[in-house]
Design a protein around this motif. Structure first.
Motif, short mmCIF file in Angstrom:
data_model
loop_
_atom_site.label_atom_id
_atom_site.label_comp_id
_atom_site.label_asym_id
_atom_site.label_seq_id
_atom_site.Cartn_x
_atom_site.Cartn_y
_atom_site.Cartn_z
N GLY A 148 -9.63 10.08 -2.68
CA GLY A 148 -8.41 9.96 -3.46
C GLY A 148 -7.35 9.07 -2.83
O GLY A 148 -6.31 8.82 -3.43
N GLN A 149 -7.59 8.58 -1.62
CA GLN A 149 -6.64 7.72 -0.94
C GLN A 149 -6.63 6.33 -1.57
O GLN A 149 -7.61 5.89 -2.19
CB GLN A 149 -6.99 7.60 0.54
N ILE A 150 -5.51 5.63 -1.40
CA ILE A 150 -5.32 4.30 -1.96
C ILE A 150 -5.46 3.25 -0.86
O ILE A 150 -4.92 3.41 0.24
CB ILE A 150 -3.93 4.18 -2.61
N HIS A 193 9.27 3.60 -6.51
CA HIS A 193 7.88 3.22 -6.29
C HIS A 193 7.21 2.68 -7.55
O HIS A 193 6.67 1.57 -7.55
CB HIS A 193 7.11 4.40 -5.71
N LYS A 194 7.25 3.44 -8.65
CA LYS A 194 6.71 2.89 -9.89
C LYS A 194 7.55 1.70 -10.34
O LYS A 194 7.02 0.71 -10.87
CB LYS A 194 6.64 3.94 -10.99
N GLY A 195 8.86 1.79 -10.13
CA GLY A 195 9.72 0.66 -10.48
C GLY A 195 9.34 -0.61 -9.75
O GLY A 195 9.36 -1.70 -10.33
N ALA A 196 8.97 -0.49 -8.46
CA ALA A 196 8.53 -1.66 -7.70
C ALA A 196 7.21 -2.19 -8.22
O ALA A 196 7.00 -3.41 -8.29
CB ALA A 196 8.42 -1.31 -6.22
N LEU A 197 6.29 -1.30 -8.59
CA LEU A 197 4.98 -1.73 -9.06
C LEU A 197 5.07 -2.44 -10.42
O LEU A 197 4.38 -3.45 -10.64
CB LEU A 197 4.03 -0.53 -9.15
N VAL A 198 5.92 -1.95 -11.32
CA VAL A 198 6.03 -2.64 -12.60
C VAL A 198 6.80 -3.96 -12.44
O VAL A 198 6.59 -4.90 -13.23
CB VAL A 198 6.67 -1.75 -13.68
N ARG A 219 2.38 6.20 -2.60
CA ARG A 219 3.42 7.14 -3.00
C ARG A 219 3.45 7.35 -4.51
O ARG A 219 3.75 8.45 -4.98
CB ARG A 219 4.78 6.67 -2.48
N HIS A 220 3.15 6.29 -5.25
CA HIS A 220 3.12 6.48 -6.70
C HIS A 220 1.85 7.18 -7.16
O HIS A 220 1.91 8.23 -7.79
CB HIS A 220 3.24 5.14 -7.42
N GLU A 247 0.82 -1.21 0.00
CA GLU A 247 0.00 0.00 0.00
C GLU A 247 0.85 1.26 0.00
O GLU A 247 0.52 2.26 -0.65
CB GLU A 247 -0.94 0.02 1.21
N VAL A 248 1.96 1.21 0.72
CA VAL A 248 2.86 2.37 0.79
C VAL A 248 3.37 2.72 -0.61
O VAL A 248 3.36 3.88 -1.02
CB VAL A 248 4.03 2.10 1.75
N TYR A 249 3.87 1.71 -1.37
CA TYR A 249 4.36 1.98 -2.73
C TYR A 249 3.24 2.56 -3.59
O TYR A 249 3.47 3.49 -4.38
CB TYR A 249 4.86 0.70 -3.41
N MET A 250 2.06 1.98 -3.45
CA MET A 250 0.95 2.43 -4.29
C MET A 250 0.54 3.85 -3.94
O MET A 250 0.31 4.68 -4.83
CB MET A 250 -0.23 1.46 -4.11
#
Length: 493
Positions: free
Chosen positions: A457-459, A364-369, A327-328, A322-325
Motif C-alpha cells: 500500500g506504500q507509494i 496535499h491534494k491541492g498540490a497534486l491537482v 500523505r494524500h 513522493e511526500v505529497y503523494m
C-alpha cells in the motif's frame, strides 16, 4: 491608537498591555479581540488567555467595562475623549501562530492579543515596547527606537515580532528588495550556505512573478531543540518554528522547503486573496472555497522553485513529490469530500485528523491537482503556457489592485491560459471525489515519472525518462531567473 507593552515578570509569561484610544466621541466604546488569525482558518478564541482587564480615563479614574461576548467588551466612557484599557495576556505557547515571553525571548503575534474598535481599524497604530536594552527586534513593521508603527490594524496583526539579545541576521538584496533571514536559537547557522540558497529561490520566485509586493521581507526563524515544523505567512514576513537544531541535511531541507513555501504566499493569499477574505472579519468564520489555490498551488510551487533554482536536485525534488503523494493517497485517497468542500470546511476540522475518509488536504491534494494542471498546460502548448501564466495573471488582475478573486475568476483565468474549456479538470479534480491515480500518472507520463502503489500500500515515484520525456522534464524544471544573483551579506548579531 497606541499600545504600550511590558513584561514585569518574565517567568510568569504574562504580557502587560495598555491600549489607549483617543478621540472618543461616543457614550459607549466597544472593543473586539480577534477570534482567529490569518493563515489558520479556524476559530481559536484568544480571549481565553486574558486574565484581567480594566478601563480608565486619561486621569486614571476607573471606568465601567463589561464583557458582552466571548471576545468583546463595552466601556462606559462617561464623556471621556481618551480611554485606556489595561489588561494582561498569557503568552506561553511556542508555535508559528502564538505568542511567548520569558527571560530570554519576546515573541509577539499581535493578532493574539490586540484589541480594536469597530469602524477604526484603518487608523494608524503606535506600539511602545518596554524591552531590555540588549534586545534586537526582528519585524516587518516600521521601527524607530523602541517604537513600532503600523498604518492600520490589518498590518499590525499581520506583522509578528521576534526579539532577543541572541538573535542573528543575514541579509541579501534582489531587484531592490531587502531580504533578512533572522535566526533565533542555539544553533550556529551556516550563513554562506543559507544566504546563497535563500537568494536563489527568492530570485526564482521574483523571475516567475515579475515584481515583488513589498520593499522588504523578513524570514523569522525560531529554532527549537525538539522536533517541530510550522510556518505562517504574513504581509512582508514569515514566522517559522523548526527543530531539532542539529543542523543536519534534514534540518536544512525543512528550512528551505518551508521558507520557499511561505515566500510564495507573499503573492498567493497575502495579495492574491480570495474575495471572501477582503476585508478580514475577525469576529467569525470567513468561509471560502479556493483554499486549494491558496495552499495547494503554494505547496506545489514551494519545492518547484527550489529545484528550478538549483537548491534541490532532481532526486530531492522527487522525494518531496513522493511526500505529497503518500500523505494524500495513504490518508485520504478515497475521501468523500471534494477539494471545494474541504476548503470550505477548514473552519470546521481542517487542522485535525477528523473521521476516516471524510476530508482531503487542501495542501496535499491541492498540490497534486496543481501539478496535473501545470503539466496538462505544458503538454498541450509545448511549454509555451503553464501554471506560471495563471499565477502571473492572478497577480496582475487581482493581487496588484488587491481586489480579491472568486472561484469563477480562477476558472476563467485557467481556461484563458489553456485556450479551451477544462470541464474535465473542474469536475474530476476540484468538484469531484474520484481517486487521482489515473489522472496523476497520465500527467506525469509527460516528464517520465510514474507513481506506483506497492503491495503493502506504500507509494513510490519512479523516474523512467526516455529522450523525449527527459526533454519535457528539463523544460518543466528549468530556471526562469537571470544568471546574476543578488548581493549578500551576513551580520552575526
Amino acid at each position: 491608537m497606541h499600545y504600550h507593552i511590558t513584561v514585569a515578570d518574565p517567568a510568569s509569561h504574562f504580557l502587560n498591555l495598555t491600549f489607549t484610544v483617543s478621540k472618543v466621541d461616543q457614550e459607549y466604546l466597544e472593543l473586539q479581540l480577534p477570534a482567529w488569525r490569518p493563515g489558520r482558518y479556524e476559530i481559536q478564541n484568544f480571549a481565553k488567555n486574558i486574565q484581567n482587564i480594566a478601563a480608565f480615563s486619561h486621569q486614571g479614574d476607573k471606568l465601567s467595562i463589561e464583557k458582552i461576548g466571548k471576545d468583546r467588551w463595552r466601556v462606559a466612557t462617561r464623556g471621556q475623549q481618551e480611554v485606556r484599557i489595561a489588561y494582561n495576556y498569557y503568552a506561553n505557547i511556542l508555535n508559528a501562530g502564538t505568542s511567548y515571553v520569558d527571560a530570554e525571548l519576546w515573541y509577539l503575534n499581535f493578532i493574539n492579543f490586540a484589541l480594536y474598535v469597530d469602524g477604526r481599524m484603518t487608523e494608524p497604530y503606535r506600539i511602545s515596547l518596554d524591552i531590555p536594552t540588549a534586545y534586537q527586534v526582528a519585524t516587518g513593521l516600521k521601527m524607530e527606537g523602541p517604537e513600532l508603527f503600523a498604518p492600520d490594524f490589518y498590518t499590525l496583526v499581520d506583522s509578528p515580532v521576534l526579539a532577543s539579545a541572541t538573535i542573528q541576521v543575514g541579509t541579501y538584496q534582489l531587484e531592490g528588495v531587502d531580504f533578512s533571514v533572522w535566526m533565533q536559537g542555539k544553533q550556529k547557522p551556516n550563513w554562506e550556505r543559507i544566504l546563497d540558497q535563500f537568494s536563489r529561490f527568492s530570485a526564482e520566485q521574483l523571475a516567475t512573478m515579475g515584481t515583488f509586493p513589498e520593499k522588504d521581507y523578513h524570514f523569522m526563524n525560531l529554532i527549537l531543540p525538539t522536533a517541530y515544523y510550522h510556518g505562517v505567512e504574513h504581509r512582508n514576513s514569515t514566522m517559522v518554528v523548526l527543530g531539532p537544531d542539529d543542523e543536519g541535511e534534514e534540518f536544512y531541507a525543512d528550512l528551505l522547503g518551508v521558507s520557499s513555501h511561505e515566500l510564495f504566499h507573499a503573492w498567493n493569499i497575502i495579495r492574491i486573496r480570495p474575495v471572501e477574505l477582503l476585508p478580514y472579519d475577525f469576529t467569525r468564520e470567513n468561509y471560502f472555497q479556493t483554499c486549494f489555490v491558496a495552499e495547494g498551488c503554494t505547496t506545489y510551487y514551494g519545492d518547484l522553485f527550489l529545484v528550478r533554482a538549483g537548491v534541490f536536485d532532481l532526486q530531492a525534488y522527487i522525494k518531496e513529490l513522493e511526500v505529497y503523494m503518500k500523505r494524500h493517497f495513504e490518508n485520504s485517497g478515497n475521501a468523500s469530500q471534494s477539494l471545494l468542500e474541504s476548503s470550505y470546511d477548514l473552519w470546521l476540522d481542517g487542522y485535525e485528523k477528523g473521521i476516516p475518509d471524510r476530508k482531503v488536504s487542501v495542501y496535499h491534494k491541492g498540490a497534486l491537482v496543481a501539478l496535473i494542471l501545470d503539466l496538462y498546460l505544458r503538454k498541450h502548448s509545448n511549454h509555451s503556457r503553464s501554471l506560471d501564466d495563471v499565477m502571473r495573471i492572478l497577480w496582475e488582475r487581482f493581487g496588484k489592485p488587491f481586489i480579491g478573486y472568486s472561484l469563477q475568476d480562477y476558472q476563467q483565468v485557467v481556461e484563458e491560459v489553456a485556450g479551451e474549456p477544462l470541464d474535465w479538470y473542474w469536475e474530476r479534480c476540484i468538484r469531484g471525489t474520484e481517486p487521482l491515480e489515473g489522472l496523476l500518472n497520465e500527467a506525469l507520463k509527460l516528464v517520465g515519472l510514474q507513481m506506483l502503489v506497492l503491495e503493502n500500500g506504500q507509494i513510490s515515484l519512479s523516474l523512467q525518462a526516455d529522450e523525449g520525456s527527459a526533454q519535457h522534464l528539463s523544460r518543466w524544471l528549468s530556471s526562469r531567473q537571470p544568471a546574476s544573483q543578488g548581493e549578500m551579506g551576513a551580520g552575526a548579531l
